[in-house]
Design an enzyme around this catalytic site. Structure first.
Site, PDB file in Angstrom:
ATOM      1  N   VAL A 152       0.854  -1.189   0.000  1.00 35.76           N
ATOM      2  CA  VAL A 152       0.000   0.000   0.000  1.00 35.76           C
ATOM      3  C   VAL A 152       0.889   1.238   0.000  1.00 35.76           C
ATOM      4  O   VAL A 152       1.749   1.401   0.877  1.00 35.76           O
ATOM      5  CB  VAL A 152      -0.935   0.003   1.223  1.00 35.76           C
ATOM      6  CG1 VAL A 152      -1.797   1.268   1.226  1.00 35.76           C
ATOM      7  CG2 VAL A 152      -1.817  -1.235   1.224  1.00 35.76           C
ATOM      8  N   SER A 155      -0.693   6.429 -23.272  1.00 34.13           N
ATOM      9  CA  SER A 155      -2.048   6.602 -23.812  1.00 34.13           C
ATOM     10  C   SER A 155      -1.961   7.186 -25.215  1.00 34.13           C
ATOM     11  O   SER A 155      -1.037   7.946 -25.522  1.00 34.13           O
ATOM     12  CB  SER A 155      -2.860   7.548 -22.923  1.00 34.13           C
ATOM     13  OG  SER A 155      -4.079   7.920 -23.544  1.00 34.13           O
ATOM     14  N   TYR A 190      -3.770  15.569 -19.167  1.00 30.98           N
ATOM     15  CA  TYR A 190      -3.577  14.113 -19.176  1.00 30.98           C
ATOM     16  C   TYR A 190      -2.688  13.701 -20.351  1.00 30.98           C
ATOM     17  O   TYR A 190      -1.715  12.961 -20.186  1.00 30.98           O
ATOM     18  CB  TYR A 190      -4.940  13.424 -19.269  1.00 30.98           C
ATOM     19  CG  TYR A 190      -4.878  11.917 -19.346  1.00 30.98           C
ATOM     20  CD1 TYR A 190      -4.684  11.167 -18.193  1.00 30.98           C
ATOM     21  CD2 TYR A 190      -5.028  11.254 -20.555  1.00 30.98           C
ATOM     22  CE1 TYR A 190      -4.642   9.773 -18.250  1.00 30.98           C
ATOM     23  CE2 TYR A 190      -4.981   9.868 -20.628  1.00 30.98           C
ATOM     24  CZ  TYR A 190      -4.796   9.138 -19.470  1.00 30.98           C
ATOM     25  OH  TYR A 190      -4.753   7.767 -19.539  1.00 30.98           O
ATOM     26  N   ILE A 227     -10.299   2.330 -22.875  1.00 31.08           N
ATOM     27  CA  ILE A 227     -10.483   1.002 -22.325  1.00 31.08           C
ATOM     28  C   ILE A 227     -11.634   1.059 -21.335  1.00 31.08           C
ATOM     29  O   ILE A 227     -11.777   2.019 -20.576  1.00 31.08           O
ATOM     30  CB  ILE A 227      -9.201   0.508 -21.612  1.00 31.08           C
ATOM     31  CG1 ILE A 227      -7.996   0.600 -22.564  1.00 31.08           C
ATOM     32  CG2 ILE A 227      -9.379  -0.909 -21.100  1.00 31.08           C
ATOM     33  CD1 ILE A 227      -8.090  -0.255 -23.800  1.00 31.08           C
TER      34      ILE A 227
END
Length: 251
Positions: A65, A142, A156, A189
């Site tokens: 974590v 991406s 992004y 996706i």
């Protein structure tokens, strides 16, 4: 039974963003491909445990974590993990904004998780000598940072473009060590990232029509390509951008 170079038999793979979507699918498919251990890194312990429970028999799941935006925490995680055969830098976030509404926090949040954290993770892994001699690093970029430019996705796309550029420099610098670096560039996706309330179902249906294959991809379809790049079958591939977009970049 003969071993296949396309398999990951005995390999230890670290996967960031393993709590859902492409990261979760990659962990599961790595296990199916023979990975001995998947180290699952993310912020949500409950979801990481769910991914761990989905791993096939024979693949050990280890949960780490960590908030990727916390460089000190990231460095501590690297200290306690063993030698790795593969790394999948997959974690990513997005906030849709047109440019007049960008804030410094948007820029900081998106670039930190999508670009700076993978760079720092690789730095720590190399510095601490946690990568095996023939290790493979795969970055999830991406098509937004490659060829598919759309309104509201500038930060992004820029973060993913920067990640892809870094991949090439890392590939060049790490090649003498036998370590390979590549990036996959998915189109849209079907993951929780796109079901964020910004785009409604009708808009998504129209958007799918812009894909020559007339649908969005599935997380496992990206995972298969990641596994190929992790495997010995891709042993002479480094510094490469692999488009996985159902033909979207063609139109």
């Amino acid at each position: 039974m003969m071993s296949s170079p396309f398999r990951l038999d005995g390999k230890r793979i670290l996967i960031t963003g393993a709590s859902s979507g492409i990261g979760r699918a990659t962990a599961i498919e790595c296990g199916k491909a023979g990975s001995a251990e998947c180290i699952l890194l993310g912020r949500n312990r409950e979801e990481l445990e769910r991914t761990c429970a989905m791993l096939p028999d024979g693949c050990t799941g280890t949960i780490a974590v960590c908030d990727l935006s916390d460089n000190s925490a990231l460095e501590e995680v690297v200290k306690i993990i063993g030698l790795l055969d593969g790394v999948v830098c997959n974690a990513g976030i997005n906030k849709m904004r047109t440019l007049q509404f960008y804030t410094e926090k948007d820029l900081d949040d998106i670039f930190t998780v999508n670009c700076f954290a993978p760079i720092l993770l690789v730095k720590h892994l190399v510095k601490k000598k946690k990568l095996a001699g023939a290790a493979s690093i795969v970055f999830t970029a991406s098509i937004s940072g490659y060829s598919n430019v759309s309104v509201g996705n500038g930060v992004y796309g820029a973060s993913k473009s920067a990640l892809s550029a870094f991949m090439k420099y890392a590939a060049l610098e790490l090649a003498p060590k036998g370590i390979r670096c590549n990036a996959v560039h998915p189109g849209r996706i079907d993951t929780p990232l796109i079901h964020n309330g910004v785009t409604n179902e009708e808009d998504m249906r129209r958007d799918m029509e812009r894909y020559p294959l007339r649908r969005y991809g599935k997380p496992e379809e990206v995972a298969y390509s990641i596994i190929y790049l992790l495997s010995d079958a891709a042993g002479w591939i480094t510094g490469t951008d692999l488009l996985i977009d159902g033909g979207r970049s063609l139109v």
